[in-house]
Scaffold this motif. Structure first.
Motif, mmCIF file in Angstrom:
data_model
loop_
_atom_site.group_PDB
_atom_site.id
_atom_site.type_symbol
_atom_site.label_atom_id
_atom_site.label_comp_id
_atom_site.label_asym_id
_atom_site.label_seq_id
_atom_site.Cartn_x
_atom_site.Cartn_y
_atom_site.Cartn_z
ATOM 1 N N GLU A 6 33.728 6.815 -39.664
ATOM 2 C CA GLU A 6 35.024 7.227 -40.197
ATOM 3 C C GLU A 6 36.091 7.266 -39.268
ATOM 4 O OE1 GLU A 6 33.534 11.934 -40.103
ATOM 5 O OE2 GLU A 6 33.147 10.579 -42.033
ATOM 6 N N PRO A 7 37.390 6.998 -39.748
ATOM 7 C CA PRO A 7 38.473 7.271 -38.764
ATOM 8 C C PRO A 7 38.696 8.559 -38.201
ATOM 9 C CG PRO A 7 39.136 6.589 -41.040
ATOM 10 C CD PRO A 7 37.687 6.702 -41.122
ATOM 11 N N VAL A 8 39.083 8.705 -37.089
ATOM 12 C CA VAL A 8 39.364 10.043 -36.282
ATOM 13 C C VAL A 8 40.725 10.342 -36.651
ATOM 14 C CG1 VAL A 8 39.237 11.342 -34.351
ATOM 15 C CG2 VAL A 8 37.470 9.726 -34.539
ATOM 16 N N ALA A 9 41.012 11.666 -37.069
ATOM 17 C CA ALA A 9 42.339 12.177 -37.474
ATOM 18 C C ALA A 9 43.003 12.263 -36.214
ATOM 19 C CB ALA A 9 42.139 13.514 -38.393
ATOM 20 N N GLY A 10 44.383 11.568 -36.398
ATOM 21 C CA GLY A 10 45.235 11.694 -34.989
ATOM 22 C C GLY A 10 45.089 10.786 -34.188
ATOM 23 N N ASN A 11 44.096 9.666 -34.255
ATOM 24 C CA ASN A 11 44.086 8.579 -33.293
ATOM 25 C C ASN A 11 43.322 7.573 -34.120
ATOM 26 O OD1 ASN A 11 43.457 6.852 -31.351
ATOM 27 N ND2 ASN A 11 42.895 8.404 -29.753
ATOM 28 N N ARG A 12 44.366 6.614 -34.439
ATOM 29 C CA ARG A 12 43.834 5.312 -35.230
ATOM 30 C C ARG A 12 42.961 4.389 -34.503
ATOM 31 N NH1 ARG A 12 47.655 1.222 -33.885
ATOM 32 N NH2 ARG A 12 46.808 -0.010 -35.710
ATOM 33 N N ASN A 13 42.832 4.572 -33.279
ATOM 34 C CA ASN A 13 41.933 3.740 -32.532
ATOM 35 C C ASN A 13 40.368 4.087 -32.325
ATOM 36 O OD1 ASN A 13 43.839 1.880 -32.135
ATOM 37 N ND2 ASN A 13 44.643 3.069 -30.521
ATOM 38 N N ASN A 14 40.139 5.464 -32.895
ATOM 39 C CA ASN A 14 38.842 6.033 -32.449
ATOM 40 C C ASN A 14 38.012 5.920 -33.846
ATOM 41 O OD1 ASN A 14 39.711 6.246 -30.174
ATOM 42 N ND2 ASN A 14 39.737 8.484 -30.293
ATOM 43 N N LYS A 37 28.718 7.916 -38.275
ATOM 44 C CA LYS A 37 28.078 8.816 -39.337
ATOM 45 C C LYS A 37 26.700 8.928 -38.998
ATOM 46 C CE LYS A 37 31.277 7.680 -43.100
ATOM 47 N NZ LYS A 37 31.258 7.227 -44.504
ATOM 48 N N LEU A 38 26.150 7.911 -38.122
ATOM 49 C CA LEU A 38 24.669 7.962 -37.978
ATOM 50 C C LEU A 38 24.388 8.811 -36.793
ATOM 51 C CD1 LEU A 38 23.844 4.445 -38.559
ATOM 52 C CD2 LEU A 38 23.674 6.324 -40.230
ATOM 53 N N TYR A 39 25.046 8.732 -35.633
ATOM 54 C CA TYR A 39 24.895 9.557 -34.434
ATOM 55 C C TYR A 39 25.913 10.616 -34.095
ATOM 56 C CZ TYR A 39 21.729 5.684 -33.788
ATOM 57 O OH TYR A 39 20.753 4.660 -33.963
ATOM 58 N N ASP A 40 26.824 10.802 -34.840
ATOM 59 C CA ASP A 40 27.600 11.941 -34.635
ATOM 60 C C ASP A 40 28.525 11.704 -33.475
ATOM 61 O OD1 ASP A 40 29.386 13.913 -35.782
ATOM 62 O OD2 ASP A 40 28.155 15.524 -34.591
ATOM 63 N N LYS A 41 29.125 10.297 -32.953
ATOM 64 C CA LYS A 41 29.502 9.986 -31.619
ATOM 65 C C LYS A 41 30.977 9.404 -32.013
ATOM 66 C CE LYS A 41 28.760 7.437 -27.483
ATOM 67 N NZ LYS A 41 27.916 6.418 -26.767
ATOM 68 N N VAL A 42 31.951 9.639 -31.208
ATOM 69 C CA VAL A 42 33.315 8.995 -31.224
ATOM 70 C C VAL A 42 33.332 7.672 -30.394
ATOM 71 C CG1 VAL A 42 35.819 9.373 -31.152
ATOM 72 C CG2 VAL A 42 34.359 11.244 -31.829
ATOM 73 N N ILE A 43 33.638 6.612 -31.175
ATOM 74 C CA ILE A 43 33.637 5.494 -30.399
ATOM 75 C C ILE A 43 35.108 5.048 -30.260
ATOM 76 C CG2 ILE A 43 33.271 2.994 -30.447
ATOM 77 C CD1 ILE A 43 30.999 4.777 -32.587
ATOM 78 N N LYS A 44 35.591 4.628 -29.116
ATOM 79 C CA LYS A 44 36.954 4.417 -28.592
ATOM 80 C C LYS A 44 37.245 3.127 -28.507
ATOM 81 C CE LYS A 44 37.260 8.919 -26.183
ATOM 82 N NZ LYS A 44 37.616 9.668 -25.358
ATOM 83 N N GLY A 45 38.404 2.701 -29.144
ATOM 84 C CA GLY A 45 38.369 1.187 -29.019
ATOM 85 C C GLY A 45 39.164 0.733 -30.317
#
Length: 46
Positions: free
Chosen positions: A26-34, A38-46
Motif C-alpha cells: 500500500e502507498p505510504v502517505a506523504g511519500n509517493r516513492n515508498n 502488507k505481508l511483512y509490515d515493512k516499508v520499501i523505498k524506491g
C-alpha cells in the motif's frame, strides 16, 4: 499443489494503478516513492 488464488482485476481503494502488486503493498502517505508491504509490515523505498 494448492489451488491458485484469484485476485480482482479492478483498482483497489487508494492504489495508484490496477497493478496486481497493490494487493501486497500500500502507498505510504506523504511519500509517493515508498510502499508498505502488507505481508511483512515493512516499508520499501524506491
Amino acid at each position: 499443489m494448492p489451488p491458485r488464488q484469484e485476485f480482482p482485476t479492478g483498482r483497489l481503494e487508494g492504489a495508484p494503478s490496477v497493478d496486481i502488486g497493490w494487493h501486497f503493498g500500500e502507498p505510504v502517505a506523504g511519500n509517493r516513492n515508498n510502499v508498505k508491504c502488507k505481508l511483512y509490515d515493512k516499508v520499501i523505498k524506491g
